[in-house]
Design a protein around this motif. Sequence first.
Motif, short mmCIF file in Angstrom:
data_model
loop_
_atom_site.label_atom_id
_atom_site.label_comp_id
_atom_site.label_asym_id
_atom_site.label_seq_id
_atom_site.Cartn_x
_atom_site.Cartn_y
_atom_site.Cartn_z
N ALA A 128 17.76 55.17 -2.28
CA ALA A 128 17.51 55.17 -0.84
C ALA A 128 16.89 56.45 -0.28
O ALA A 128 16.02 56.38 0.60
CB ALA A 128 18.80 54.85 -0.10
N PRO A 129 17.29 57.65 -0.74
CA PRO A 129 16.72 58.87 -0.13
C PRO A 129 15.20 58.92 -0.29
O PRO A 129 14.64 58.48 -1.29
CB PRO A 129 17.39 60.00 -0.92
CG PRO A 129 18.65 59.41 -1.44
CD PRO A 129 18.33 57.97 -1.74
N ARG A 130 14.54 59.47 0.72
CA ARG A 130 13.09 59.62 0.68
C ARG A 130 12.67 60.45 -0.53
O ARG A 130 13.32 61.42 -0.89
CB ARG A 130 12.58 60.31 1.96
CG ARG A 130 12.57 59.43 3.19
CD ARG A 130 11.95 60.17 4.36
NE ARG A 130 10.56 60.50 4.10
CZ ARG A 130 9.53 59.72 4.41
NH1 ARG A 130 9.75 58.57 4.99
NH2 ARG A 130 8.30 60.10 4.14
N THR A 187 13.82 54.11 0.62
CA THR A 187 13.93 53.09 1.66
C THR A 187 14.51 53.63 2.96
O THR A 187 14.36 53.03 4.02
CB THR A 187 14.80 51.93 1.17
OG1 THR A 187 16.03 52.47 0.65
CG2 THR A 187 14.10 51.16 0.07
N SER A 188 15.20 54.76 2.88
CA SER A 188 15.78 55.37 4.07
C SER A 188 14.84 56.42 4.63
O SER A 188 13.98 56.95 3.92
CB SER A 188 17.13 56.02 3.73
OG SER A 188 17.61 56.78 4.81
N ASN A 189 14.99 56.74 5.90
CA ASN A 189 14.24 57.86 6.47
C ASN A 189 15.02 59.17 6.32
O ASN A 189 14.65 60.18 6.90
CB ASN A 189 13.91 57.60 7.94
CG ASN A 189 15.15 57.28 8.77
OD1 ASN A 189 16.27 57.36 8.27
ND2 ASN A 189 14.95 56.91 10.01
N GLY A 220 8.85 53.37 -0.05
CA GLY A 220 8.67 53.61 1.37
C GLY A 220 9.87 53.13 2.16
O GLY A 220 10.75 52.42 1.66
N THR A 221 9.88 53.52 3.43
CA THR A 221 10.98 53.14 4.31
C THR A 221 10.99 51.63 4.55
O THR A 221 9.94 51.01 4.73
CB THR A 221 10.82 53.86 5.66
OG1 THR A 221 10.74 55.27 5.44
CG2 THR A 221 12.01 53.59 6.57
N LEU A 222 12.18 51.07 4.55
CA LEU A 222 12.35 49.67 4.96
C LEU A 222 12.67 49.66 6.45
O LEU A 222 13.75 50.11 6.87
CB LEU A 222 13.47 49.00 4.16
CG LEU A 222 13.12 48.51 2.76
CD1 LEU A 222 14.37 48.00 2.04
CD2 LEU A 222 12.08 47.39 2.84
#
Length: 433
Positions: free
Chosen positions: A306-308, A277-279, A240-242
């Motif tokens: 990082a990519p969704r 972790t990124s949107n 999920g996004t941080l």
Amino acid sequence: MTRRVLCVSPHFPPDSTAATHRLRLLAPHLASHGWEPTILTVDPRDYDGRLDPALARSVPPGVRVVRARAWPAALSRRFGFGDLGMRAFRGLWRSASELLSAERFDAVFITIYPTYPALLGPMLKRRFNVAFVLDYQDPWVGEWGRSVGPGTNAHPDLRSRASRLVATTLEPMALKAADGVTAVSKATYEQALERTPAAMPRALAELPIGWDRRDLEFLNSRSTSTFSGDDGLIHVSYVGTLLPAGFGTLRAVFAAVAKLRAIDPDTFRLRLHFFGTSNQRTAEAPARALPVAAEFGLLDVVTEHAPRLDYFDALGVLRDSTAVLLIGSSERHYTPSKVFPALVAEKPVLAVMHEASNASDLLKRLGRAPSIRLVTYDDANAGARVDAIAAELAALVEMPRYSADAVNGSMLEPTSACVLARRLAGVFTECLS
């Protein structure tokens, strides 16, 4: 007698953002509780991001979906905005008006994010005399632009402050017109009503995002695996996004990991993996966890993608992990969306949450170790709980298993999509009384 509700959500499969799941989960179950839904959403051609065909296939064919066009993102950005709610506002208004003019609907349900379509609620209520229910997946007015933002060290900048000012101006317009208000947590709608004392909804309900076992059945038909099953390591994954307000919790977790590794670095088996972790979905999405891991000398212990992730890819990570990490935020209302999928996947959970969050209360009621390990913190931040986090991590490494006996399954059922849809149907009915 079956009643009808027009459900407005700009995000809906094949759109792959987090907001797509609210109605994807609830809508298929509403008809069995006396309310026939029509989903009004955006045409897939106008989404500004990756589409997820598997997610679209998970929507039962009996769910009626109407698509509205939105301004192309490439065009709207020339005028300084790319928000889907703004781009789709005119198309949603026109399509909603056509539907309400041609057919009988008893209520309109609008879920946010994005927020701007919520302003359709008062307009449609006034013109067509229908009940209006406003649903919060996230606060309309939160810490963004006040204590956090895109500036240096995650501080607010002028644009984020301006965005917050607009939000505080627009929210009362929608909230005062709402006959019913629902939200993913009680705190979310309570805070909204505190901001707008003039709002007097007839019905209120807490509706977590919830879960649907059909998702895992769909997932299990796929044969992919994320980790090797025989490497002797304990793979703990966060999916999920941080968010900016969650970095204090992340640092406390890394401090605990570093403390454990210092005791016996040669036999340290714990590995932490961060996914989505990124949107952003592009391969160039910047890492958010690794720079913090570097501060603690943990680059050989922590990995990050990082990519969704697409939804079922994210579920696959949860299924394949030894255990699942849930990280809370300094914002009390925040509830990670992966709470329910992690529990339904029957994986041990280590959660580090604000003590006032809805997720903390839920996890306390749901079970105990070894299946659920919970460390809570207060407004003073999670940094004071490093020793407690380290102790739970050590216990997890020692006993990395899920035990059904340690989980109160009857507590999980009220958060199923079917039960939540029944509660939402009750809100619709109460708004008509």
